[in-house]
Design a protein around this motif. Structure first.
Motif, short mmCIF file in Angstrom:
data_model
loop_
_atom_site.label_atom_id
_atom_site.label_comp_id
_atom_site.label_asym_id
_atom_site.label_seq_id
_atom_site.Cartn_x
_atom_site.Cartn_y
_atom_site.Cartn_z
N MET A 1 -8.12 10.00 -1.87
CA MET A 1 -7.84 8.61 -2.14
C MET A 1 -6.62 8.20 -1.32
N GLU A 2 -6.73 7.07 -0.67
CA GLU A 2 -5.63 6.56 0.15
C GLU A 2 -4.76 5.61 -0.68
N THR A 3 -3.46 5.79 -0.58
CA THR A 3 -2.52 4.91 -1.27
C THR A 3 -1.98 3.91 -0.28
N LYS A 4 -2.09 2.64 -0.63
CA LYS A 4 -1.62 1.56 0.22
C LYS A 4 -0.46 0.85 -0.45
N LYS A 5 0.32 0.16 0.35
CA LYS A 5 1.54 -0.48 -0.12
C LYS A 5 1.25 -1.90 -0.63
N ALA A 6 1.92 -2.24 -1.71
CA ALA A 6 1.91 -3.61 -2.23
C ALA A 6 3.37 -4.05 -2.36
N THR A 7 3.64 -5.29 -1.98
CA THR A 7 4.99 -5.83 -2.07
C THR A 7 4.92 -7.23 -2.69
N ILE A 8 6.08 -7.76 -2.99
CA ILE A 8 6.16 -9.12 -3.52
C ILE A 8 6.95 -9.95 -2.51
N ARG A 9 6.35 -11.06 -2.10
CA ARG A 9 7.04 -12.00 -1.22
C ARG A 9 7.45 -13.20 -2.05
N ARG A 10 8.74 -13.44 -2.10
CA ARG A 10 9.28 -14.55 -2.89
C ARG A 10 9.80 -15.63 -1.95
N ALA A 53 -12.02 5.45 -1.14
CA ALA A 53 -11.26 5.07 -2.32
C ALA A 53 -9.82 4.74 -1.93
N ILE A 54 -9.31 3.66 -2.51
CA ILE A 54 -7.92 3.26 -2.26
C ILE A 54 -7.26 2.88 -3.57
N GLU A 55 -5.96 2.93 -3.55
CA GLU A 55 -5.16 2.43 -4.66
C GLU A 55 -3.88 1.84 -4.07
N PHE A 56 -3.22 1.00 -4.85
CA PHE A 56 -2.00 0.36 -4.39
C PHE A 56 -0.81 0.86 -5.19
N GLU A 57 0.33 0.91 -4.50
CA GLU A 57 1.59 1.28 -5.13
C GLU A 57 2.61 0.18 -4.79
N LEU A 58 3.25 -0.36 -5.82
CA LEU A 58 4.20 -1.44 -5.62
C LEU A 58 5.53 -0.91 -5.10
N GLU A 59 6.01 -1.52 -4.03
CA GLU A 59 7.32 -1.22 -3.48
C GLU A 59 8.16 -2.49 -3.60
N ASP A 60 9.04 -2.51 -4.59
CA ASP A 60 9.88 -3.67 -4.84
C ASP A 60 11.10 -3.21 -5.62
N ASP A 61 12.27 -3.67 -5.20
CA ASP A 61 13.50 -3.21 -5.85
C ASP A 61 14.17 -4.27 -6.71
N LYS A 62 13.55 -5.41 -6.85
CA LYS A 62 14.15 -6.49 -7.63
C LYS A 62 13.59 -6.46 -9.05
N MET A 81 -10.69 -0.91 -9.23
CA MET A 81 -11.17 -0.41 -7.93
C MET A 81 -11.72 1.00 -8.05
N LYS A 82 -11.13 1.81 -8.91
CA LYS A 82 -11.64 3.17 -9.14
C LYS A 82 -13.06 3.10 -9.72
N ALA A 83 -13.25 2.22 -10.70
CA ALA A 83 -14.58 2.07 -11.31
C ALA A 83 -15.59 1.52 -10.31
N ILE A 84 -15.18 0.55 -9.51
CA ILE A 84 -16.09 -0.04 -8.52
C ILE A 84 -16.44 0.98 -7.46
#
Length: 100
Positions: A1-10, A53-62, A81-84
């Motif tokens: 399973m590949e882990t991809k990055k998720a971030t928050i843009r404010r 298969a992919i999953e996301f990991e949040l990278e945010d320090d706020k 996404m795992k179920a799909i």
């Protein structure tokens, strides 16, 4: 399973959950109720899942409300996404890898 990055843009007026996928970043608007935006993001994610298969990991320090919302959102998204992915595999709808 590949882990991809998720971030928050404010921005000054809006906040976005940004999902880093292979083609281009996908943005889900957090400050607006826009189901078409969410549908278009999920359509792209479905195409990505066909490749593996992919999953996301949040990278945010706020430490703010958006981080807590996105943490829960990503947790739910990863479960879906795992179920799909499993359903795509069960119905033999995954893309075949080239063994060249």
């Amino acid at each position: 399973m590949e882990t991809k990055k998720a971030t928050i843009r404010r921005d000054a007026a809006n906040a976005f959950l940004v999902l880093d996928v292979s083609n281009a970043p996908l943005e889900i608007i957090l400050t607006d109720d826009n189901p078409n935006n969410v549908k278009s993001v999920f359509n792209v994610l479905l195409k990505e899942l066909k490749g593996g298969a992919i999953e996301f990991e949040l990278e945010d320090d706020k430490e703010d409300l958006y981080r807590h919302i996105c943490t829960e959102y990503i947790s739910q998204l990863n479960g879906e996404m795992k179920a799909i992915y499993q359903e795509l595999d069960d119905y033999d709808l995954l893309e075949e890898e080239d063994d060249e």
